[in-house]
Write a protein that holds these residues in place. Sequence first.
Motif, PDB file in Angstrom:
ATOM      1  N   ASP A 128       0.864  -1.181   0.000  1.00  0.00           N
ATOM      2  CA  ASP A 128       0.000   0.000   0.000  1.00  0.00           C
ATOM      3  C   ASP A 128       0.901   1.231   0.000  1.00  0.00           C
ATOM      4  O   ASP A 128       2.100   1.118  -0.249  1.00  0.00           O
ATOM      5  CB  ASP A 128      -0.971  -0.017   1.189  1.00  0.00           C
ATOM      6  N   THR A 129       0.344   2.383   0.283  1.00  0.00           N
ATOM      7  CA  THR A 129       1.130   3.623   0.194  1.00  0.00           C
ATOM      8  C   THR A 129       1.681   4.083   1.539  1.00  0.00           C
ATOM      9  O   THR A 129       2.288   5.165   1.614  1.00  0.00           O
ATOM     10  CB  THR A 129       0.276   4.747  -0.409  1.00  0.00           C
ATOM     11  N   ALA A 130       1.544   3.289   2.566  1.00  0.00           N
ATOM     12  CA  ALA A 130       2.008   3.709   3.893  1.00  0.00           C
ATOM     13  C   ALA A 130       3.520   3.901   3.935  1.00  0.00           C
ATOM     14  O   ALA A 130       4.027   4.692   4.740  1.00  0.00           O
ATOM     15  CB  ALA A 130       1.572   2.689   4.942  1.00  0.00           C
ATOM     16  N   TYR A 131       4.243   3.195   3.060  1.00  0.00           N
ATOM     17  CA  TYR A 131       5.702   3.296   3.076  1.00  0.00           C
ATOM     18  C   TYR A 131       6.214   4.577   2.422  1.00  0.00           C
ATOM     19  O   TYR A 131       7.418   4.883   2.515  1.00  0.00           O
ATOM     20  CB  TYR A 131       6.324   2.078   2.397  1.00  0.00           C
ATOM     21  N   TYR A 132       5.359   5.316   1.767  1.00  0.00           N
ATOM     22  CA  TYR A 132       5.790   6.522   1.072  1.00  0.00           C
ATOM     23  C   TYR A 132       6.496   7.503   2.005  1.00  0.00           C
ATOM     24  O   TYR A 132       7.486   8.145   1.624  1.00  0.00           O
ATOM     25  CB  TYR A 132       4.596   7.227   0.419  1.00  0.00           C
ATOM     26  N   GLN A 133       5.997   7.648   3.217  1.00  0.00           N
ATOM     27  CA  GLN A 133       6.595   8.603   4.148  1.00  0.00           C
ATOM     28  C   GLN A 133       8.041   8.238   4.459  1.00  0.00           C
ATOM     29  O   GLN A 133       8.924   9.098   4.437  1.00  0.00           O
ATOM     30  CB  GLN A 133       5.779   8.660   5.440  1.00  0.00           C
ATOM     31  N   ASN A 134       8.291   6.949   4.734  1.00  0.00           N
ATOM     32  CA  ASN A 134       9.665   6.506   4.991  1.00  0.00           C
ATOM     33  C   ASN A 134      10.536   6.665   3.756  1.00  0.00           C
ATOM     34  O   ASN A 134      11.712   7.051   3.852  1.00  0.00           O
ATOM     35  CB  ASN A 134       9.676   5.046   5.444  1.00  0.00           C
ATOM     36  N   LEU A 135       9.975   6.370   2.595  1.00  0.00           N
ATOM     37  CA  LEU A 135      10.737   6.480   1.361  1.00  0.00           C
ATOM     38  C   LEU A 135      11.134   7.921   1.101  1.00  0.00           C
ATOM     39  O   LEU A 135      12.270   8.198   0.677  1.00  0.00           O
ATOM     40  CB  LEU A 135       9.917   5.919   0.190  1.00  0.00           C
ATOM     41  N   ARG A 136      10.233   8.842   1.355  1.00  0.00           N
ATOM     42  CA  ARG A 136      10.565  10.263   1.164  1.00  0.00           C
ATOM     43  C   ARG A 136      11.725  10.673   2.070  1.00  0.00           C
ATOM     44  O   ARG A 136      12.620  11.422   1.661  1.00  0.00           O
ATOM     45  CB  ARG A 136       9.342  11.128   1.451  1.00  0.00           C
ATOM     46  N   ALA A 137      11.709  10.176   3.301  1.00  0.00           N
ATOM     47  CA  ALA A 137      12.784  10.515   4.237  1.00  0.00           C
ATOM     48  C   ALA A 137      14.124   9.951   3.757  1.00  0.00           C
ATOM     49  O   ALA A 137      15.162  10.620   3.855  1.00  0.00           O
ATOM     50  CB  ALA A 137      12.447   9.974   5.627  1.00  0.00           C
ATOM     51  N   ILE A 138      14.111   8.734   3.235  1.00  0.00           N
ATOM     52  CA  ILE A 138      15.336   8.116   2.723  1.00  0.00           C
ATOM     53  C   ILE A 138      15.859   8.887   1.529  1.00  0.00           C
ATOM     54  O   ILE A 138      17.064   9.191   1.425  1.00  0.00           O
ATOM     55  CB  ILE A 138      15.077   6.649   2.354  1.00  0.00           C
ATOM     56  N   LEU A 139      14.973   9.233   0.608  1.00  0.00           N
ATOM     57  CA  LEU A 139      15.396   9.947  -0.602  1.00  0.00           C
ATOM     58  C   LEU A 139      15.980  11.319  -0.289  1.00  0.00           C
ATOM     59  O   LEU A 139      16.817  11.825  -1.053  1.00  0.00           O
ATOM     60  CB  LEU A 139      14.200  10.096  -1.544  1.00  0.00           C
ATOM     61  N   SER A 140      15.569  11.897   0.832  1.00  0.00           N
ATOM     62  CA  SER A 140      16.061  13.215   1.218  1.00  0.00           C
ATOM     63  C   SER A 140      17.320  13.154   2.073  1.00  0.00           C
ATOM     64  O   SER A 140      17.942  14.192   2.337  1.00  0.00           O
ATOM     65  CB  SER A 140      14.970  13.971   1.997  1.00  0.00           C
ATOM     66  N   ASN A 141      17.708  11.955   2.482  1.00  0.00           N
ATOM     67  CA  ASN A 141      18.844  11.776   3.372  1.00  0.00           C
ATOM     68  C   ASN A 141      20.146  12.088   2.629  1.00  0.00           C
ATOM     69  O   ASN A 141      20.411  11.545   1.557  1.00  0.00           O
ATOM     70  CB  ASN A 141      18.862  10.337   3.880  1.00  0.00           C
ATOM     71  N   PRO A 142      20.998  12.945   3.166  1.00  0.00           N
ATOM     72  CA  PRO A 142      22.275  13.284   2.498  1.00  0.00           C
ATOM     73  C   PRO A 142      23.164  12.059   2.279  1.00  0.00           C
ATOM     74  O   PRO A 142      23.893  12.004   1.273  1.00  0.00           O
ATOM     75  CB  PRO A 142      22.929  14.271   3.471  1.00  0.00           C
ATOM     76  N   ASP A 143      23.133  11.106   3.203  1.00  0.00           N
ATOM     77  CA  ASP A 143      23.940   9.900   3.028  1.00  0.00           C
ATOM     78  C   ASP A 143      23.463   9.089   1.834  1.00  0.00           C
ATOM     79  O   ASP A 143      24.267   8.533   1.077  1.00  0.00           O
ATOM     80  CB  ASP A 143      23.885   9.032   4.292  1.00  0.00           C
ATOM     81  N   TYR A 144      22.150   8.989   1.658  1.00  0.00           N
ATOM     82  CA  TYR A 144      21.593   8.303   0.494  1.00  0.00           C
ATOM     83  C   TYR A 144      22.049   8.987  -0.790  1.00  0.00           C
ATOM     84  O   TYR A 144      22.485   8.328  -1.736  1.00  0.00           O
ATOM     85  CB  TYR A 144      20.062   8.288   0.579  1.00  0.00           C
TER      86      TYR A 144
END
Length: 343
Positions: free
Chosen positions: A84-100
């Motif tokens: 479902d779309t519940a993981y979107y919030q975590n994914l957004r945080a990962i994509l914004s992470n400078p280390d990523y």
Amino acid sequence: MIFKRSFQIYSFFFIALLFTCCKNKKSVDVSNIDLQIKIERFDRDMGSLNSSNVSRNAPQLARKYGMFYQDYMSGMLSAGAATDTAYYQNLRAILSNPDYKALQAAVNEKFKDLSPQEQELTDAFKHVRYYFPKQPVPRVISFFSGFAVQVPVGNDYIGIGLDMFLGADSKFYPALRQSIPQYISRRFTPANITPRVMESFLREDMFPEPDYLKTFLDRMVYNGKIMYLMSTVMPKVPDSVIIGYTEAQQKWCEKYEADVWGFFLQENLLYETDYMKVQKYLSEAPFTPGIGNGNESAPKLGIYAGWQIVKRYMEENPEVTPLQLMEDRNYQEILNRSHYKPK
């Protein structure tokens, strides 16, 4: 520099750089086999995602990559279940992470072109098809996950974690020493991609370790079969790369092969069923404790000995095919018919 909290390393995936010559390897003509490996660049497709377009672009990637996408989001990136779309919030945080972002940039810079690996994998899988005509060939998908996994094998795919092949001198690896020691990370090089993919495919997909292995001899010969098959489908790859030795470790094993075998016999280890007593002869390590002078011995001596047994067996019994070898469960008979007596 870690955006992934758990580090799942399959120790048997790792290998050394190219050091020794290829010897005693059978050559077959696979030029007429119609097969071409194309690595799907999921790592690049992830570049289309950012924190503002996840809801629009993520479903497209999910459709394109199917089960791999599900496994990646939940098991590799730890963003959450993609059902479902519940993981979107975590994914957004990962994509914004400078280390990523830093790791993404390093992967993009190091792996602008994977055509050399595609050619190597095509040749290896042609050899698989030659010896095992009915074996399906999986999708091959490249990705990066924050050092979570190197070569995952799924229902219809095999993945290449490019962040774990950046080169032994990569700036990221020293920070991971507690989880990934240097004797392992020294093998995180582009040259190791094809051998590690093939080992994972053989071990995880085609011939997983069977439950009926009981004795040290069973485990030696099973692992020896895998080493032999790797060498068979990658005939140009040196033995040191197949098993994961440095040049010094390879030479040490060749020099002391008879002594190691004699030690196993003297200590009555061949039929030992207590895995804890033989684990140190099968596992990744910088050396084998209790053998040799100081720390100069090679690791995985049981695997090396098993490989030599299988090599000798196939030389002594040329009518046996690789398929017959892999299906043979009588490991004692393989030892007997190998006439293995190193000098």
